[in-house]
Design a protein around this motif. Structure first.
Motif, PDB file in Angstrom:
ATOM      1  N   PHE A  19       0.977  -1.207   0.077  1.00 65.11           N
ATOM      2  CA  PHE A  19       0.237  -0.263  -0.034  1.00 65.11           C
ATOM      3  C   PHE A  19       0.910   1.127  -0.037  1.00 65.11           C
ATOM      4  O   PHE A  19       1.939   1.267   0.843  1.00 65.11           O
ATOM      5  CB  PHE A  19      -0.800   0.075   1.223  1.00 65.11           C
ATOM      6  N   ILE A  20       0.320   2.258  -0.787  1.00 64.74           N
ATOM      7  CA  ILE A  20       0.961   3.558  -0.663  1.00 64.74           C
ATOM      8  C   ILE A  20      -0.339   4.469  -0.037  1.00 64.74           C
ATOM      9  O   ILE A  20      -1.298   4.291  -0.418  1.00 64.74           O
ATOM     10  CB  ILE A  20       1.516   4.104  -2.087  1.00 64.74           C
ATOM     11  N   ILE A  21       0.358   5.075   1.102  1.00 63.79           N
ATOM     12  CA  ILE A  21      -0.559   6.043   1.666  1.00 63.79           C
ATOM     13  C   ILE A  21      -0.290   7.614   1.421  1.00 63.79           C
ATOM     14  O   ILE A  21       1.017   7.896   1.639  1.00 63.79           O
ATOM     15  CB  ILE A  21      -0.641   5.684   3.360  1.00 63.79           C
ATOM     16  N   HIS A  22      -1.318   8.314   0.929  1.00 56.79           N
ATOM     17  CA  HIS A  22      -1.024   9.673   0.663  1.00 56.79           C
ATOM     18  C   HIS A  22      -1.352  10.554   1.968  1.00 56.79           C
ATOM     19  O   HIS A  22      -2.717  10.370   2.340  1.00 56.79           O
ATOM     20  CB  HIS A  22      -1.720  10.064  -0.446  1.00 56.79           C
ATOM     21  N   LEU A  23      -0.714  11.262   2.724  1.00 54.82           N
ATOM     22  CA  LEU A  23      -0.997  11.919   4.051  1.00 54.82           C
ATOM     23  C   LEU A  23      -1.426  13.422   3.835  1.00 54.82           C
ATOM     24  O   LEU A  23      -1.962  14.014   4.690  1.00 54.82           O
ATOM     25  CB  LEU A  23       0.226  11.761   4.921  1.00 54.82           C
ATOM     26  N   ASP A  24      -1.360  13.952   2.669  1.00 60.13           N
ATOM     27  CA  ASP A  24      -1.873  15.340   2.537  1.00 60.13           C
ATOM     28  C   ASP A  24      -3.251  15.146   1.781  1.00 60.13           C
ATOM     29  O   ASP A  24      -3.730  14.250   1.472  1.00 60.13           O
ATOM     30  CB  ASP A  24      -0.901  15.999   1.264  1.00 60.13           C
ATOM     31  N   PHE A  25      -3.981  16.259   1.773  1.00 57.02           N
ATOM     32  CA  PHE A  25      -5.504  16.164   1.422  1.00 57.02           C
ATOM     33  C   PHE A  25      -5.202  15.988  -0.387  1.00 57.02           C
ATOM     34  O   PHE A  25      -4.372  16.788  -1.065  1.00 57.02           O
ATOM     35  CB  PHE A  25      -5.971  17.534   1.456  1.00 57.02           C
ATOM     36  N   PRO A  26      -6.145  15.241  -0.845  1.00 57.85           N
ATOM     37  CA  PRO A  26      -6.924  14.354  -0.286  1.00 57.85           C
ATOM     38  C   PRO A  26      -6.216  12.938   0.222  1.00 57.85           C
ATOM     39  O   PRO A  26      -5.374  12.462  -0.617  1.00 57.85           O
ATOM     40  CB  PRO A  26      -7.993  14.127  -1.501  1.00 57.85           C
ATOM     41  N   ARG A  27      -6.637  12.726   1.335  1.00 60.61           N
ATOM     42  CA  ARG A  27      -5.844  11.529   1.965  1.00 60.61           C
ATOM     43  C   ARG A  27      -6.536  10.168   1.413  1.00 60.61           C
ATOM     44  O   ARG A  27      -7.688  10.292   1.154  1.00 60.61           O
ATOM     45  CB  ARG A  27      -5.988  11.647   3.427  1.00 60.61           C
ATOM     46  N   PHE A  28      -5.578   9.458   0.820  1.00 58.19           N
ATOM     47  CA  PHE A  28      -6.010   8.124   0.300  1.00 58.19           C
ATOM     48  C   PHE A  28      -5.103   6.929   0.440  1.00 58.19           C
ATOM     49  O   PHE A  28      -3.940   7.213   0.571  1.00 58.19           O
ATOM     50  CB  PHE A  28      -6.531   8.159  -1.040  1.00 58.19           C
ATOM     51  N   ILE A  29      -5.450   5.466   0.075  1.00 57.57           N
ATOM     52  CA  ILE A  29      -4.499   4.807   0.075  1.00 57.57           C
ATOM     53  C   ILE A  29      -4.589   4.043  -1.270  1.00 57.57           C
ATOM     54  O   ILE A  29      -5.931   3.764  -1.802  1.00 57.57           O
ATOM     55  CB  ILE A  29      -4.839   3.496   1.409  1.00 57.57           C
ATOM     56  N   ILE A  30      -3.623   3.576  -1.793  1.00 56.12           N
ATOM     57  CA  ILE A  30      -3.507   2.802  -3.149  1.00 56.12           C
ATOM     58  C   ILE A  30      -3.065   1.403  -2.619  1.00 56.12           C
ATOM     59  O   ILE A  30      -1.848   1.294  -1.891  1.00 56.12           O
ATOM     60  CB  ILE A  30      -2.658   3.545  -4.076  1.00 56.12           C
ATOM     61  N   ASN A  31      -3.643   0.318  -3.094  1.00 59.10           N
ATOM     62  CA  ASN A  31      -3.463  -1.099  -3.011  1.00 59.10           C
ATOM     63  C   ASN A  31      -2.626  -1.254  -4.543  1.00 59.10           C
ATOM     64  O   ASN A  31      -3.403  -1.269  -5.488  1.00 59.10           O
ATOM     65  CB  ASN A  31      -4.459  -1.922  -3.018  1.00 59.10           C
ATOM     66  N   LEU A  32      -1.147  -1.435  -4.387  1.00 53.55           N
ATOM     67  CA  LEU A  32      -0.660  -1.716  -5.647  1.00 53.55           C
ATOM     68  C   LEU A  32      -0.841  -2.912  -6.437  1.00 53.55           C
ATOM     69  O   LEU A  32      -0.504  -3.012  -7.608  1.00 53.55           O
ATOM     70  CB  LEU A  32       1.061  -1.519  -5.438  1.00 53.55           C
ATOM     71  N   LYS A  33      -1.234  -4.011  -5.614  1.00 50.89           N
ATOM     72  CA  LYS A  33      -1.724  -5.088  -6.173  1.00 50.89           C
ATOM     73  C   LYS A  33      -2.753  -4.898  -7.235  1.00 50.89           C
ATOM     74  O   LYS A  33      -2.526  -5.462  -8.445  1.00 50.89           O
ATOM     75  CB  LYS A  33      -2.291  -6.221  -5.066  1.00 50.89           C
ATOM     76  N   ASP A  34      -3.640  -4.287  -7.193  1.00 55.53           N
ATOM     77  CA  ASP A  34      -4.936  -4.069  -7.898  1.00 55.53           C
ATOM     78  C   ASP A  34      -5.196  -2.612  -8.237  1.00 55.53           C
ATOM     79  O   ASP A  34      -6.229  -2.213  -9.037  1.00 55.53           O
ATOM     80  CB  ASP A  34      -6.064  -4.744  -7.563  1.00 55.53           C
ATOM     81  N   ASP A  35      -4.201  -1.677  -7.812  1.00 56.04           N
ATOM     82  CA  ASP A  35      -4.624  -0.285  -8.245  1.00 56.04           C
ATOM     83  C   ASP A  35      -5.756   0.423  -7.687  1.00 56.04           C
ATOM     84  O   ASP A  35      -6.155   1.478  -8.283  1.00 56.04           O
ATOM     85  CB  ASP A  35      -4.324   0.092  -9.742  1.00 56.04           C
ATOM     86  N   GLU A  36      -6.241  -0.339  -6.601  1.00 55.32           N
ATOM     87  CA  GLU A  36      -7.522   0.302  -5.970  1.00 55.32           C
ATOM     88  C   GLU A  36      -7.228   1.606  -5.131  1.00 55.32           C
ATOM     89  O   GLU A  36      -6.246   1.334  -4.360  1.00 55.32           O
ATOM     90  CB  GLU A  36      -8.248  -0.890  -5.139  1.00 55.32           C
ATOM     91  N   VAL A  37      -8.097   2.401  -5.138  1.00 54.81           N
ATOM     92  CA  VAL A  37      -7.987   3.445  -4.439  1.00 54.81           C
ATOM     93  C   VAL A  37      -9.066   3.651  -3.533  1.00 54.81           C
ATOM     94  O   VAL A  37     -10.090   3.581  -3.594  1.00 54.81           O
ATOM     95  CB  VAL A  37      -7.756   5.059  -5.277  1.00 54.81           C
ATOM     96  N   GLU A  38      -8.477   3.827  -2.087  1.00 57.15           N
ATOM     97  CA  GLU A  38      -9.416   4.276  -1.110  1.00 57.15           C
ATOM     98  C   GLU A  38      -9.499   5.571  -0.376  1.00 57.15           C
ATOM     99  O   GLU A  38      -8.154   5.737   0.149  1.00 57.15           O
ATOM    100  CB  GLU A  38      -9.583   2.981  -0.104  1.00 57.15           C
TER     101      GLU A  38
END
Length: 75
Positions: A19-38
């Motif tokens: 996972f890559i977690i973005h901590l600035d706005f907008p905060r989100f998580i990318i699962n690199l396995k399937d490129d899903e963004v939450e």
């Protein structure tokens, strides 16, 4: 405390995922396995066109961050 823009994460409950977690706005998580963004926060009321454009840019930056971190790890 100053936080980094991106962090890498893994979890033993998801052994094949990174996972890559973005901590600035907008905060989100990318699962690199399937490129899903939450998204971590509610984005109601945000301009969808502007958000899509910004997300494309942020995902590119996240991928560059991941590549750089892996290269540093391998060195």
């Amino acid at each position: 405390m100053q936080l980094p823009k991106f962090v890498l994460a893994d979890n033993s409950d998801f052994p094949d995922d990174i996972f890559i977690i973005h901590l600035d706005f907008p905060r989100f998580i990318i699962n690199l396995k399937d490129d899903e963004v939450e998204f971590i926060e509610d984005l109601e009321g945000e301009d969808e066109t502007e958000l899509e454009s910004e997300m494309e840019h942020l995902i590119t930056l996240a991928e560059e961050f991941y590549d750089r971190e892996i290269q540093r790890y391998e060195e």
